[in-house]
Design an enzyme around this catalytic site. Structure first.
Site, PDB file in Angstrom:
ATOM      1  N   SER A  42      -7.181  -4.181   5.166  1.00 51.96           N
ATOM      2  CA  SER A  42      -6.874  -4.850   6.440  1.00 51.96           C
ATOM      3  C   SER A  42      -7.942  -4.526   7.471  1.00 51.96           C
ATOM      4  O   SER A  42      -8.515  -3.417   7.460  1.00 51.96           O
ATOM      5  CB  SER A  42      -5.519  -4.364   6.959  1.00 51.96           C
ATOM      6  OG  SER A  42      -5.313  -4.827   8.276  1.00 51.96           O
ATOM      7  N   TYR A  81       0.417   2.430   8.722  1.00 49.65           N
ATOM      8  CA  TYR A  81      -0.042   1.203   8.046  1.00 49.65           C
ATOM      9  C   TYR A  81      -1.571   1.203   7.934  1.00 49.65           C
ATOM     10  O   TYR A  81      -2.131   0.984   6.852  1.00 49.65           O
ATOM     11  CB  TYR A  81       0.439  -0.031   8.820  1.00 49.65           C
ATOM     12  CG  TYR A  81      -0.151  -1.325   8.310  1.00 49.65           C
ATOM     13  CD1 TYR A  81       0.331  -1.934   7.160  1.00 49.65           C
ATOM     14  CD2 TYR A  81      -1.230  -1.930   8.979  1.00 49.65           C
ATOM     15  CE1 TYR A  81      -0.220  -3.105   6.675  1.00 49.65           C
ATOM     16  CE2 TYR A  81      -1.782  -3.114   8.500  1.00 49.65           C
ATOM     17  CZ  TYR A  81      -1.276  -3.694   7.356  1.00 49.65           C
ATOM     18  OH  TYR A  81      -1.843  -4.854   6.876  1.00 49.65           O
TER      19      TYR A  81
HETATM   20  N1  LIG Z   1      -1.123 -11.488   7.357  1.00 50.38           N
HETATM   21  C1  LIG Z   1      -2.070 -10.765   7.925  1.00 50.38           C
HETATM   22  O1  LIG Z   1      -2.494 -11.023   9.056  1.00 50.38           O
HETATM   23  C2  LIG Z   1      -2.673  -9.617   7.183  1.00 50.38           C
HETATM   24  C3  LIG Z   1      -3.766  -8.966   7.762  1.00 50.38           C
HETATM   25  C4  LIG Z   1      -4.345  -7.902   7.091  1.00 50.38           C
HETATM   26  C5  LIG Z   1      -3.842  -7.515   5.874  1.00 50.38           C
HETATM   27  N2  LIG Z   1      -2.759  -8.142   5.333  1.00 50.38           N
HETATM   28  C6  LIG Z   1      -2.263  -7.684   4.041  1.00 50.38           C
HETATM   29  O2  LIG Z   1      -2.107  -8.783   3.167  1.00 50.38           O
HETATM   30  C7  LIG Z   1      -1.083  -8.490   2.211  1.00 50.38           C
HETATM   31  C8  LIG Z   1      -0.131  -9.640   2.122  1.00 50.38           C
HETATM   32  O3  LIG Z   1       0.559  -9.715   3.360  1.00 50.38           O
HETATM   33  P1  LIG Z   1       1.108 -11.102   3.926  1.00 50.38           P
HETATM   34  O4  LIG Z   1       0.567 -11.223   5.300  1.00 50.38           O
HETATM   35  O5  LIG Z   1       0.875 -12.184   2.923  1.00 50.38           O
HETATM   36  O6  LIG Z   1       2.628 -10.740   4.091  1.00 50.38           O
HETATM   37  P2  LIG Z   1       3.946 -11.502   3.613  1.00 50.38           P
HETATM   38  O7  LIG Z   1       3.779 -12.973   3.690  1.00 50.38           O
HETATM   39  O8  LIG Z   1       5.054 -10.877   4.393  1.00 50.38           O
HETATM   40  O9  LIG Z   1       4.061 -11.084   2.100  1.00 50.38           O
HETATM   41  C9  LIG Z   1       4.258  -9.742   1.753  1.00 50.38           C
HETATM   42  C10 LIG Z   1       4.579  -9.674   0.288  1.00 50.38           C
HETATM   43  O10 LIG Z   1       4.826  -8.306  -0.053  1.00 50.38           O
HETATM   44  C11 LIG Z   1       6.071  -8.239  -0.735  1.00 50.38           C
HETATM   45  N3  LIG Z   1       6.716  -6.956  -0.419  1.00 50.38           N
HETATM   46  C12 LIG Z   1       6.969  -6.444   0.802  1.00 50.38           C
HETATM   47  N4  LIG Z   1       7.635  -5.266   0.691  1.00 50.38           N
HETATM   48  C13 LIG Z   1       7.791  -5.063  -0.626  1.00 50.38           C
HETATM   49  C14 LIG Z   1       8.394  -4.031  -1.393  1.00 50.38           C
HETATM   50  N5  LIG Z   1       8.986  -2.970  -0.812  1.00 50.38           N
HETATM   51  N6  LIG Z   1       8.347  -4.116  -2.732  1.00 50.38           N
HETATM   52  C15 LIG Z   1       7.760  -5.180  -3.328  1.00 50.38           C
HETATM   53  N7  LIG Z   1       7.167  -6.193  -2.654  1.00 50.38           N
HETATM   54  C16 LIG Z   1       7.186  -6.129  -1.325  1.00 50.38           C
HETATM   55  C17 LIG Z   1       6.888  -9.408  -0.233  1.00 50.38           C
HETATM   56  O11 LIG Z   1       7.841  -9.754  -1.186  1.00 50.38           O
HETATM   57  P3  LIG Z   1       9.082 -10.718  -0.813  1.00 50.38           P
HETATM   58  O12 LIG Z   1       8.533 -12.071  -0.559  1.00 50.38           O
HETATM   59  O13 LIG Z   1       9.925 -10.644  -2.043  1.00 50.38           O
HETATM   60  O14 LIG Z   1       9.725 -10.113   0.403  1.00 50.38           O
HETATM   61  C18 LIG Z   1       5.811 -10.485  -0.080  1.00 50.38           C
HETATM   62  O15 LIG Z   1       5.564 -11.147  -1.302  1.00 50.38           O
HETATM   63  C19 LIG Z   1      -0.436  -7.166   2.665  1.00 50.38           C
HETATM   64  O16 LIG Z   1      -0.966  -6.125   1.902  1.00 50.38           O
HETATM   65  C20 LIG Z   1      -0.876  -7.054   4.112  1.00 50.38           C
HETATM   66  O17 LIG Z   1      -0.937  -5.702   4.530  1.00 50.38           O
HETATM   67  C21 LIG Z   1      -2.168  -9.199   5.951  1.00 50.38           C
END
Ligand SMILES: NC(=O)c1ccc[n+]([C@@H]2O[C@H](COP(=O)([O-])OP(=O)(O)OC[C@H]3O[C@@H](n4cnc5c(N)ncnc54)[C@H](OP(=O)(O)O)[C@@H]3O)[C@@H](O)[C@H]2O)c1
EC number: 1.-.-.-
Length: 168
Positions: free
Chosen positions: A46, A61
């Site tokens: 991130s 985080y």
């Molecule tokens: N979005 C951003 O701006 C951003 C920025 C920097 C980094 N990231 C990183 O990108 C990655 C994806 O994030 P996203 O933004 O796509 O978030 P998201 O849409 O909320 O998706 C998160 C995913 O992680 C799964 N998850 C969460 N808690 C879990 C647990 N305890 N056990 C198993 N699975 C779990 C969720 O499963 P369910 O669907 O089943 O709940 C979902 O598939 C993450 O690592 C995040 O830190 C995101």
């Protein structure tokens, strides 16, 4: 939240997902890939860990994402010789469910791509380099952040954290 306010269950879960799960899944994939002498592993860090010098009020985080960055870049160097490409990708904001909850950003904009746009850029980068921020406008933000003094970025991030804390 301030570090001392985060309850144990919450920070334990963050460590479990970002550190333990990433390590276990990466470890389980390396063996079969070594056998085939090819493969690609993409771990998601991130900007919270890589682009800004600190991420106050999101400290756990951000720290776990620094782990993802370091282990991925180290494994990139270890396994390149065996035909396995390990890459760390560094997104900034993407308009996903997570970011709508933690950062109140709920629709795409110039610097915030939709998941579909981001994913396309991310897939195009697989196999190219040990670390990247695949979406071009994120790379631009990263470049601009590197030009700014650290204490300014620290103050800016702290003000954002305090603002969001006051809203919740
Ligand atoms: N979005 C951003 O701006 C951003 C920025 C920097 C980094 N990231 C990183 O990108 C990655 C994806 O994030 P996203 O933004 O796509 O978030 P998201 O849409 O909320 O998706 C998160 C995913 O992680 C799964 N998850 C969460 N808690 C879990 C647990 N305890 N056990 C198993 N699975 C779990 C969720 O499963 P369910 O669907 O089943 O709940 C979902 O598939 C993450 O690592 C995040 O830190 C995101």
């Amino acid at each position: 939240m301030f570090f001392h306010e985060v309850d144990q269950l919450t920070w334990t879960k963050i460590l479990r997902v970002n550190l333990e799960a990433t390590t276990w899944v990466t470890r389980s994939l390396i063996g079969p890939m070594l056998h085939r002498r090819r493969g690609a592993i993409v771990n998601i860090s991130s900007g919270a860990a890589v682009v800004v010098p600190s991420h106050p009020l999101y400290a756990i985080y951000a720290a776990t994402k620094a782990y993802v960055d370091k282990i991925s870049r180290s494994l990139h160097v270890e396994y390149k010789q065996f035909g396995i490409h390990v890459q760390c990708q560094v997104p900034l904001y993407v308009a996903t469910r997570m970011v709508s909850v933690v950062a109140a950003v709920d629709k795409p904009s110039f610097f915030v791509p939709s998941p579909e746009v981001y994913a396309k850029a991310a897939v195009e980068q697989i196999g190219i380099g040990s670390r990247c921020s695949p979406f071009w406008a994120h790379s631009l933000q990263w470049f601009l952040a590197e030009l700014m003094p650290e204490n300014l970025l620290d103050t800016w991030r702290l003000s954002i954290g305090l603002h969001r804390r006051s809203m919740s």
